[in-house]
Motif scaffolding. Structure first.
Motif, PDB file in Angstrom:
ATOM      1  N   GLN A 162       0.679  -1.304  -0.108  1.00  0.00           N
ATOM      2  CA  GLN A 162      -0.390  -0.151   0.048  1.00  0.00           C
ATOM      3  C   GLN A 162       1.090   1.104   0.124  1.00  0.00           C
ATOM      4  O   GLN A 162       0.825   2.409  -0.820  1.00  0.00           O
ATOM      5  N   ALA A 163       1.800   0.927   0.786  1.00  0.00           N
ATOM      6  CA  ALA A 163       2.748   2.406   1.125  1.00  0.00           C
ATOM      7  C   ALA A 163       3.607   2.116  -0.434  1.00  0.00           C
ATOM      8  O   ALA A 163       3.613   3.434  -1.145  1.00  0.00           O
ATOM      9  N   LEU A 164       3.962   1.769  -1.186  1.00  0.00           N
ATOM     10  CA  LEU A 164       4.618   1.821  -3.531  1.00  0.00           C
ATOM     11  C   LEU A 164       3.702   1.702  -3.436  1.00  0.00           C
ATOM     12  O   LEU A 164       4.083   2.638  -4.465  1.00  0.00           O
ATOM     13  N   ALA A 165       2.251   1.749  -3.406  1.00  0.00           N
ATOM     14  CA  ALA A 165       0.294   1.724  -4.320  1.00  0.00           C
ATOM     15  C   ALA A 165       1.051   3.738  -3.844  1.00  0.00           C
ATOM     16  O   ALA A 165       0.634   4.633  -5.404  1.00  0.00           O
ATOM     17  N   GLU A 166       1.077   4.607  -2.614  1.00  0.00           N
ATOM     18  CA  GLU A 166       1.073   5.352  -2.644  1.00  0.00           C
ATOM     19  C   GLU A 166       0.941   6.581  -3.161  1.00  0.00           C
ATOM     20  O   GLU A 166       0.948   7.710  -3.574  1.00  0.00           O
TER      21      GLU A 166
END
Length: 199
Positions: A162-166
């Motif tokens: 999720q952090a990478l996607a954001e």
């Protein structure tokens, strides 16, 4: 190494016990991915078309992208309309923007997931969506011979993904357990569906 594995396995791919179980994925993914008849969808790591063949009837076009020519040939032989097969690497293949990008069990073959998600964001129109399915973090026992099968990640931790996607500019990231695969080693491996959108 990865392509020789997939090329040689392509002919019987859809008959593998795991492939038969994965047939449960497309209806569950489609239930959480709003698509319109005018949409153009990119299926990343399309393989023999598990997602492409399910999505194509409801959209304008699916581009089925994979590095394995043999897998895409199996998909073409199915003769499903509105699917364009494309052999190539997502980072170097010129692609136009799509309304949605889908993927099933392909992320773990890509070394740099941050770069992949940035590329997905690049390839989405504003308001476009992702729907990506892969393994939750596991101990390496799912594939067994990880190196020969081109495995770069032993599943994923949702928080990290999720952090990478954001960071890639994607929003409204949601994880859902979509299916549990029962493995011949006697264990169950849960799969997630990660959805999100480009603002």
């Amino acid at each position: 190494a990865m392509n020789s594995h997939f090329d040689s396995a392509a002919r019987d791919w859809d008959q593998r016990p795991l492939s038969l179980q994965l047939a449960g994925v497309p209806p569950r993914l489609l239930a959480r991915l709003p698509l319109a008849p005018t949409d153009q969808v990119l299926d990343f790591g399309a393989g023999t078309g598990l997602l492409s063949t399910a999505i194509a009837p409801g959209v304008a076009r699916v581009t089925a992208l994979d590095t394995s020519a043999a897998m895409l040939q199996v998909l073409r032989d199915k003769g499903v309309p509105r699917i364009t097969t494309l052999q190539g690497d997502i980072f170097s293949t010129p692609l136009e923007p799509h309304h949605a990008i889908v993927s099933c069990m392909a992320l773990h073959h890509v070394a740099d997931i941050g770069a992949l998600l940035r590329r997905f964001a690049e390839l989405l129109q504003g308001g476009g969506r992702i729907a990506l399915v892969d393994l939750y973090q596991e101990d390496g026992s799912f594939h067994g011979d990880n190196a020969a099968k081109g495995v770069q990640h032993l599943g994923f931790a949702p928080e990290a993904l999720q952090a990478l996607a954001e960071q890639a500019g994607l929003r409204d990231i949601v994880f859902t357990e979509i299916l549990r695969l029962h493995h011949r080693n006697g264990r169950d491996y849960p799969l997630f569906l990660m959805t999100g959108r480009k603002p």
